[in-house]
Design an enzyme around this catalytic site. Structure first.
Site, mmCIF file in Angstrom:
data_model
loop_
_atom_site.group_PDB
_atom_site.id
_atom_site.type_symbol
_atom_site.label_atom_id
_atom_site.label_comp_id
_atom_site.label_asym_id
_atom_site.label_seq_id
_atom_site.Cartn_x
_atom_site.Cartn_y
_atom_site.Cartn_z
ATOM 1 N N ASP A 27 0.871 -1.165 0.000
ATOM 2 C CA ASP A 27 0.000 0.000 0.000
ATOM 3 C C ASP A 27 0.918 1.228 0.000
ATOM 4 O OD1 ASP A 27 -2.311 1.692 0.465
ATOM 5 O OD2 ASP A 27 -1.657 1.797 2.554
ATOM 6 N N ASP A 29 -0.150 5.092 0.756
ATOM 7 C CA ASP A 29 -0.407 6.116 1.772
ATOM 8 C C ASP A 29 -0.372 5.498 3.167
ATOM 9 O OD1 ASP A 29 -0.794 7.747 -0.404
ATOM 10 O OD2 ASP A 29 -2.980 7.674 -0.302
HETATM 11 MG MG LIG Z 1 -2.796 3.184 3.642
#
Ligand SMILES: [Mg+2]
Length: 269
Positions: A27, A29
């Protein structure tokens, strides 16, 4: 699927240890970059002049946590405006950023996000970069799997764009009709694009929906990075291991065997 800590997990032929993992699916962010800071600054960039223009109480950081944090963008706009007693038309998602509608302001926030990113940049988490260095040095292919359509801009601002041949972001998922997290499909597609079975890939996530996406697929390992969700919650949702920073996994990588030559199929790699 949930399991209590003292019950063995259904592992099947999953890799289960960082040293068995051949591909790493990150992932973006909150895992590689502290993007929340850029979002906070972008909301301030939007609402500071807007509230001043409307003679409302000034925008503060407390407004972000009270009205915006964790909500879809347009809901955040609506909630902040309600807190100031400002009522404007809803409009729709195609509204230009200049329009004073809920959707226009939401789209203006996205412009503010890209301006903030260009002005301030974003510094990736050093421990995440150290981990990325280590897995890439071990010959493991890596991918980014993000719900955000801004993922390419964030990767570029963080100086990480060259690291990833495979980026499955919000734009890609929409174009391909892939359901987003907590469905496992975007992570599964990333493994496929790397040319690896999911069982030898790890999912690395900081959000509840992302850990759920990893747990819903047949991945070798689901790593939870605790940026605030909490260790217990991440484990309950299906994380096999939870860390505060990714460099905690570095000792487990020391035994990674070099990758055997991979067959090239269809030239997509
Ligand atoms: Mg995230």
């Amino acid at each position: 699927m949930t399991h209590s800590p003292d019950e063995p997990t259904e592992r099947g032929d999953r890799a289960t240890s960082p040293s068995d993992i051949r591909g790493w699916l990150f992932d973006l962010d909150g895992v590689l970059t502290p993007t929340a800071i850029v979002h906070m600054h972008a909301w301030a960039r939007l609402f500071t002049p807007y509230l001043e223009l409307h003679g409302a109480a000034p925008y503060t950081e407390a407004d972000y946590f009270a009205h915006i944090d964790g909500k879809p963008r347009y809901d955040g706009v609506r909630s902040l405006l309600e807190s100031r007693g400002i009522r404007i038309a809803e409009g729709d998602a195609s509204d230009a950023p200049e329009l004073d509608t809920v959707h226009g302001l939401g789209n203006r926030k996205n412009v503010a996000f890209n301006e903030t990113l260009a002005d301030e940049g974003v510094v990736p988490y050093p421990a995440s970069v150290a981990f990325l260095d280590a897995v890439q040095a071990a010959g493991c292919p890596v991918a980014v799997v993000s719900s955000s359509k801004n993922a390419p801009a964030v990767l570029a601002a963080a100086g990480l764009a060259d690291r990833f041949e495979v980026v499955v972001d919000g734009g890609y998922a929409a174009a391909e009709g892939l359901p987003g997290k907590p469905a496992p499909d975007t992570y599964e597609r990333a493994a496929e694009l790397l040319g690896l079975p999911t069982t030898v890939c790890a999912v690395v996530e900081d959000a509840e929906s992302g850990v759920q996406a990893g747990a819903a697929g047949d991945f070798g390992l689901v790593v939870g990075v605790d940026r605030g969700v909490g260790r217990g919650a991440l484990e309950r949702l299906g994380a096999d291991v939870v860390v505060d920073e990714l460099d905690e996994l570095l000792p487990g990588l020391e035994t990674v065997a070099p990758l055997p030559p991979q067959p090239v199929e269809g030239g997509t790699a």
